[in-house]
Design an enzyme around this catalytic site. Structure first.
Site, PDB file in Angstrom:
ATOM      1  CB  ALA A  74      -0.947  -0.001   1.193  1.00 32.16           C
ATOM      2  CB  THR A  75       4.233   2.080   1.334  1.00 32.08           C
ATOM      3  OG1 THR A  75       3.922   1.750   2.682  1.00 32.08           O
ATOM      4  CG2 THR A  75       5.167   3.273   1.296  1.00 32.08           C
ATOM      5  CG  ASN A 154      -2.935   3.436  10.311  1.00 35.27           C
ATOM      6  OD1 ASN A 154      -3.452   4.365   9.687  1.00 35.27           O
ATOM      7  ND2 ASN A 154      -1.787   3.566  10.938  1.00 35.27           N
ATOM      8  CB  THR A 242      10.168  -9.416 -12.744  1.00 41.84           C
ATOM      9  OG1 THR A 242      11.066  -9.155 -13.821  1.00 41.84           O
ATOM     10  CG2 THR A 242       9.555 -10.802 -12.887  1.00 41.84           C
ATOM     11  CB  CYS A 328       2.304   4.568  16.156  1.00 44.06           C
ATOM     12  SG  CYS A 328       1.390   3.342  15.238  1.00 44.06           S
TER      13      CYS A 328
HETATM   14  C1  LIG Z   1      -0.180  -0.878   6.619  1.00 40.46           C
HETATM   15  C2  LIG Z   1      -0.716   0.359   6.011  1.00 40.46           C
HETATM   16  C3  LIG Z   1      -0.063   0.984   4.939  1.00 40.46           C
HETATM   17  C4  LIG Z   1       1.236   0.471   4.392  1.00 40.46           C
HETATM   18  O1  LIG Z   1       1.036  -0.724   3.674  1.00 40.46           O
HETATM   19  P1  LIG Z   1       2.288  -1.602   3.230  1.00 40.46           P
HETATM   20  O2  LIG Z   1       1.671  -2.658   2.357  1.00 40.46           O
HETATM   21  O3  LIG Z   1       2.893  -2.143   4.477  1.00 40.46           O
HETATM   22  O4  LIG Z   1       3.204  -0.723   2.464  1.00 40.46           O
HETATM   23  C5  LIG Z   1      -0.625   2.126   4.427  1.00 40.46           C
HETATM   24  N1  LIG Z   1      -1.766   2.623   4.910  1.00 40.46           N
HETATM   25  C6  LIG Z   1      -2.429   2.050   5.934  1.00 40.46           C
HETATM   26  C7  LIG Z   1      -3.700   2.648   6.419  1.00 40.46           C
HETATM   27  C8  LIG Z   1      -1.921   0.898   6.510  1.00 40.46           C
HETATM   28  O5  LIG Z   1      -2.570   0.346   7.530  1.00 40.46           O
END
Ligand SMILES: *Cc1c(COP(=O)(O)O)cnc(C)c1O
Length: 385
Positions: A74-75, A154, A242, A328
């Site tokens: 997600a990052t 989160n 890849t 955190c």
């Molecule tokens: C964990 C998290 C991320 C980061 O995700 P990764 O896959 O670890 O890079 C970003 N946003 C939120 C809200 C998250 O909980």
């Protein structure tokens, strides 16, 4: 008897489901091909794994298969959405709107967009952790290219009103991106009903592997974005490099399991957390819940222990793997910016614990956790009102 330490940090990461590992194994062993190899079977079977996973991910959010782009997490998806969209559209519409309680990677990407010459509005949140929709409507103008609001927070678990935010964005002609790392597969998300144009997804928050995620990007010229990686043009040129078929197969399998079990899992977690909450509040009525009590993910409880130091409390409950309202973000100490944003004092923020339950949490573990917490608080002299 329960086995300690008990894992109660499901918002940090989730253990992988064994069924996910099963789906990954072939691509870590015999099916080792490069999905980009189009001239032989090794390549085809790896590519087929990506196709299946794309469908499984798309199926959870009601998107087209071709609108899913695999990333490292997600990052990366958040960075791609914010930097990539603002790079293309920021010349015409140099304004981005986001929220002060977003994940660090969104806030840092927004800062980078600011450095590149765009204007960023950081919306505050109300004491319940939710944004004010009137404030959002006021902030979004014809200059706004993108609005980025996370679905589930989160730290405090609050669920932002996705459909309402999407409607405002659509009406004002701004794109709507959501960081759904904590929401995807857990709450109902529909990209069309909610007018979501871009969405970030993470594998390891949904019982899948770490190091994989996805960006949903609505088809169409208006979501054209600048790739952040130069290379061989994989993932439709959006994300070169890849792909990792094993990780992607794991993400897909994890998504499919979440979809199949979403309703029953939500009910079970709600019961588990209610059990924990009622035990805690019965013994410690001065506890403070952080974040809205209704609009929240059922697997998250964030509570302040007035008069106590969270880190000291943590040190006294080593049998519970929970996280504190301080530090955190790894090495960075000090009170959480999310808890500060909802109006908690530094002392209240530093006394907070985040407790996250999930697929493998049992009733026995919850009872043990409640007893352990209450025992530790009483041994420390109890709560101060
Ligand atoms: C964990 C998290 C991320 C980061 O995700 P990764 O896959 O670890 O890079 C970003 N946003 C939120 C809200 C998250 O909980």
């Amino acid at each position: 008897m329960v086995k300690t330490p008990i894992y109660l940090d499901y918002q940090a990461t989730t253990p992988m489901d064994e069924r996910v590992l099963d789906a990954m194994m072939p691509y870590l062993t015999s099916k080792f091909g490069n999905p980009h190899s189009s001239t032989h079977r090794f390549g085809w079977e790896a590519e087929a794994a990506l196709d299946v996973a794309r469908e499984q991910v798309a199926d959870v959010i009601g998107s087209e298969t071709g609108e899913i782009y695999f990333t490292s997490g997600a990052t990366e998806a958040n960075n791609l959405a914010l930097k990539g969209i603002m790079d293309v559209w920021g010349k015409k519409k140099p304004h981005l709107v986001t929220v002060v309680t977003e994940h660090k990677c969104v806030l840092e990407a927004a800062k980078s967009v600011e450095k590149a010459g765009c204007r960023v509005t950081y919306l505050p949140v109300k004491p319940n952790g939710l944004i004010d929709l009137d404030q959002l409507a006021e902030a979004v103008t014809t200059e706004t290219a993108l609005v980025s609001v996370m679905a589930v927070n989160n730290e405090i678990g609050v669920i932002q009103p996705m459909a309402e935010i999407g409607a405002i964005c659509r009406e004002k002609g701004a794109l709507f991106h959501t960081d759904a790392a904590q929401a995807f597969g857990k709450i109902q998300l529909d990209v069309d009903a909610m007018n979501i144009d871009l969405m970030s997804i993470s594998g390891h928050k949904i019982y899948g592997p770490k190091g994989v995620g996805a960006l949903y990007k609505r088809n169409g010229r208006q979501t054209t974005l600048t790739p952040q990686m130069s290379g061989g043009g994989q993932e439709g040129g959006i994300r070169s490099g890849t792909q990792a078929p094993a990780l992607v197969a794991g993400l897909g399998a994890a998504a499919a399991l979440c979809k199949a079990e979403m309703a029953q899992e939500k009910d079970r977690l709600a019961k588990i957390l209610d059990r924990l909450k009622s035990k805690l509040f019965k013994a410690l009525p001065n506890l403070l819940i952080n974040g809205d009590e209704e609009a929240r993910w059922v697997g998250n409880l964030n509570v302040s222990f007035p008069g106590l130091d969270g880190d000291l409390l943590l040190a006294n409950i080593r049998s519970l793997a929970v996280s504190s309202g301080a530090a955190c973000a790894s090495a960075v100490s000090g009170p959480s910016y999310v808890l500060q944003a909802i109006g908690r004092t530094d002392a209240q923020a530093k006394s907070a614990l985040r407790i996250g339950v999930g697929r493998f949490t049992t009733d026995d573990e919850i009872d043990f956790a409640a007893d352990t917490l209450v025992g530790a608080v009483n041994a420390m002299g109890g709560l101060k009102p």
